[in-house]
Design a protein around this motif. Structure first.
Motif, PDB file in Angstrom:
ATOM      1  N   ARG A 157       0.834  -1.342  -0.089  1.00 36.97           N
ATOM      2  CA  ARG A 157       0.170  -0.045  -0.078  1.00 36.97           C
ATOM      3  C   ARG A 157       1.079   1.294   0.060  1.00 36.97           C
ATOM      4  O   ARG A 157       1.502   1.725   0.909  1.00 36.97           O
ATOM      5  N   HIS A 158       0.953   1.834  -1.218  1.00 38.77           N
ATOM      6  CA  HIS A 158       1.947   3.062  -1.197  1.00 38.77           C
ATOM      7  C   HIS A 158       1.534   4.093  -2.332  1.00 38.77           C
ATOM      8  O   HIS A 158       0.736   3.679  -3.282  1.00 38.77           O
ATOM      9  N   THR A 159       1.783   5.141  -1.798  1.00 34.58           N
ATOM     10  CA  THR A 159       1.449   6.112  -2.919  1.00 34.58           C
ATOM     11  C   THR A 159       2.341   6.377  -4.024  1.00 34.58           C
ATOM     12  O   THR A 159       3.488   5.979  -3.921  1.00 34.58           O
ATOM     13  N   ARG A 160       1.619   6.746  -5.159  1.00 31.55           N
ATOM     14  CA  ARG A 160       2.554   7.215  -6.263  1.00 31.55           C
ATOM     15  C   ARG A 160       2.565   8.703  -6.719  1.00 31.55           C
ATOM     16  O   ARG A 160       3.076   9.120  -7.692  1.00 31.55           O
ATOM     17  N   SER A 161       2.004   9.297  -5.805  1.00 35.16           N
ATOM     18  CA  SER A 161       1.877  10.848  -6.128  1.00 35.16           C
ATOM     19  C   SER A 161       3.066  11.515  -5.257  1.00 35.16           C
ATOM     20  O   SER A 161       3.210  11.100  -4.244  1.00 35.16           O
ATOM     21  N   PRO A 162       3.802  12.474  -5.973  1.00 37.24           N
ATOM     22  CA  PRO A 162       4.945  13.251  -5.527  1.00 37.24           C
ATOM     23  C   PRO A 162       4.626  14.004  -4.480  1.00 37.24           C
ATOM     24  O   PRO A 162       5.244  14.447  -3.843  1.00 37.24           O
ATOM     25  N   ILE A 163       3.225  14.306  -4.134  1.00 36.88           N
ATOM     26  CA  ILE A 163       2.921  15.315  -3.241  1.00 36.88           C
ATOM     27  C   ILE A 163       1.526  15.164  -2.728  1.00 36.88           C
ATOM     28  O   ILE A 163       0.583  14.590  -3.684  1.00 36.88           O
ATOM     29  N   GLY A 164       1.307  15.413  -1.793  1.00 32.58           N
ATOM     30  CA  GLY A 164      -0.166  15.222  -1.000  1.00 32.58           C
ATOM     31  C   GLY A 164      -0.531  16.591  -0.274  1.00 32.58           C
ATOM     32  O   GLY A 164       0.238  17.406  -0.200  1.00 32.58           O
ATOM     33  N   LEU A 165      -1.918  16.283   0.329  1.00 31.13           N
ATOM     34  CA  LEU A 165      -2.218  17.442   1.119  1.00 31.13           C
ATOM     35  C   LEU A 165      -2.538  17.137   2.679  1.00 31.13           C
ATOM     36  O   LEU A 165      -3.170  15.777   2.969  1.00 31.13           O
ATOM     37  N   HIS A 166      -2.658  17.839   3.689  1.00 30.53           N
ATOM     38  CA  HIS A 166      -2.890  17.731   5.081  1.00 30.53           C
ATOM     39  C   HIS A 166      -4.167  18.363   5.269  1.00 30.53           C
ATOM     40  O   HIS A 166      -4.411  19.619   4.438  1.00 30.53           O
ATOM     41  N   VAL A 167      -5.184  17.843   5.688  1.00 26.64           N
ATOM     42  CA  VAL A 167      -6.450  18.488   5.967  1.00 26.64           C
ATOM     43  C   VAL A 167      -6.443  19.541   6.765  1.00 26.64           C
ATOM     44  O   VAL A 167      -5.236  19.500   7.653  1.00 26.64           O
ATOM     45  N   PRO A 168      -7.135  20.797   6.990  1.00 22.37           N
ATOM     46  CA  PRO A 168      -6.818  21.889   7.836  1.00 22.37           C
ATOM     47  C   PRO A 168      -6.761  21.546   9.122  1.00 22.37           C
ATOM     48  O   PRO A 168      -6.048  22.128  10.048  1.00 22.37           O
ATOM     49  N   GLU A 169      -7.541  20.592   9.592  1.00 22.27           N
ATOM     50  CA  GLU A 169      -7.989  20.307  11.058  1.00 22.27           C
ATOM     51  C   GLU A 169      -6.531  19.752  11.567  1.00 22.27           C
ATOM     52  O   GLU A 169      -6.296  19.673  12.898  1.00 22.27           O
ATOM     53  N   GLN A 170      -5.681  18.997  10.872  1.00 20.70           N
ATOM     54  CA  GLN A 170      -4.493  18.421  11.414  1.00 20.70           C
ATOM     55  C   GLN A 170      -3.506  19.527  11.858  1.00 20.70           C
ATOM     56  O   GLN A 170      -2.692  19.235  12.441  1.00 20.70           O
ATOM     57  N   ALA A 171      -3.780  20.833  11.310  1.00 26.21           N
ATOM     58  CA  ALA A 171      -2.743  21.779  11.659  1.00 26.21           C
ATOM     59  C   ALA A 171      -3.694  22.834  12.733  1.00 26.21           C
ATOM     60  O   ALA A 171      -2.964  23.910  12.996  1.00 26.21           O
ATOM     61  N   ALA A 172      -4.584  22.536  13.294  1.00 27.72           N
ATOM     62  CA  ALA A 172      -5.595  23.394  14.098  1.00 27.72           C
ATOM     63  C   ALA A 172      -4.789  23.663  15.467  1.00 27.72           C
ATOM     64  O   ALA A 172      -4.244  22.647  16.184  1.00 27.72           O
TER      65      ALA A 172
END
Length: 235
Positions: free
Chosen positions: A91-106
């Protein structure tokens, strides 16, 4: 010290390699003159950052981890176009970049407005270091020209040598548009030894004060004294 980087099968021919930081100095630093005229000081000649060994050593310390693929930024959207393989059973991503949802930095001072958001650069290289060592992953030092700010973290890569460490970052420049090229440094990896720190504070005695005065005088008279007399080993 040996640092061993491993990628998944099928990725070895498409991934840019980690590089010693000393080989990845930014073009703007290379182009900077050694001296310049300061209008602020009445037109006298002054030395530039190229004469600051501690700053240059920070640029050159450790290893730079690269962006896996060209990243296109247009009208606030991030995009890429590359063919990364899928390894069966993982189970691994092949995308070079992803996003964190805003709540993770609340509650954290990481998003000053809606134009600054938290991304995650995908790292496709697992890192093994000698026993007893951890690795500080941080924004490429002194690289304020990059449109993002990678957040710092420390990982025990002697114990976590089979996992990938990805890099959360603040996208700090909402006006940036264009292509962030494959190979752009997204993190700087600096090995640090795990050991207890003992802090001692004291006042200079007469001998230390004399040594301090001699050192200050020497640095004033010879700009290269630090590099010639006090550096020990490569960065």
């Amino acid at each position: 010290m040996r640092l061993t980087f491993r990628c998944l099968p099928g990725f070895e021919d498409i991934l840019p390699r980690p590089v010693p930081a000393r080989t990845g100095l930014p073009d703007w630093l290379k182009a900077m003159p050694s001296t310049t005229v300061s209008e602020t000081l009445g037109g006298i000649e002054v030395r530039t950052l190229k004469h600051c060994p501690p700053l240059l050593d920070a640029f050159s310390t450790g290893v730079l981890l690269p962006l896996a693929a060209d990243l296109t930024v247009k009208e606030g959207e991030l995009g890429w176009d590359w063919e990364a393989p899928r390894v069966p059973g993982l189970r691994h991503t092949r995308s070079p970049i992803g996003l964190h949802v805003p709540e993770q930095a609340a509650g954290a001072p990481l998003q000053a407005d809606e134009n600054r958001f938290v991304v995650k650069f995908t790292n496709f290289w697992a890192l093994e270091v000698p026993e007893g060592w951890s690795v500080l992953f941080t924004h490429p030092l002194n690289r304020e020209d990059l449109p993002f700010r990678t957040l710092a973290g420390i990982v025990d890569c002697d114990r976590f040598s089979d996992g990938f460490v990805h890099f959360p970052a603040i996208w700090a420049d909402p006006d940036f548009e264009g292509v962030l090229p494959k190979g752009t440094p997204v993190a700087q990896a600096i090995p640090v030894k795990r050991e207890a720190i003992e802090i001692v504070t004291e006042t200079m005695d007469a001998a230390r004060l004399d040594a301090h005065r001699t050192l200050e005088d020497g640095l004033s008279e010879d700009p290269g004294l630090y590099r010639k007399s006090f550096r020990v080993g490569p960065a």
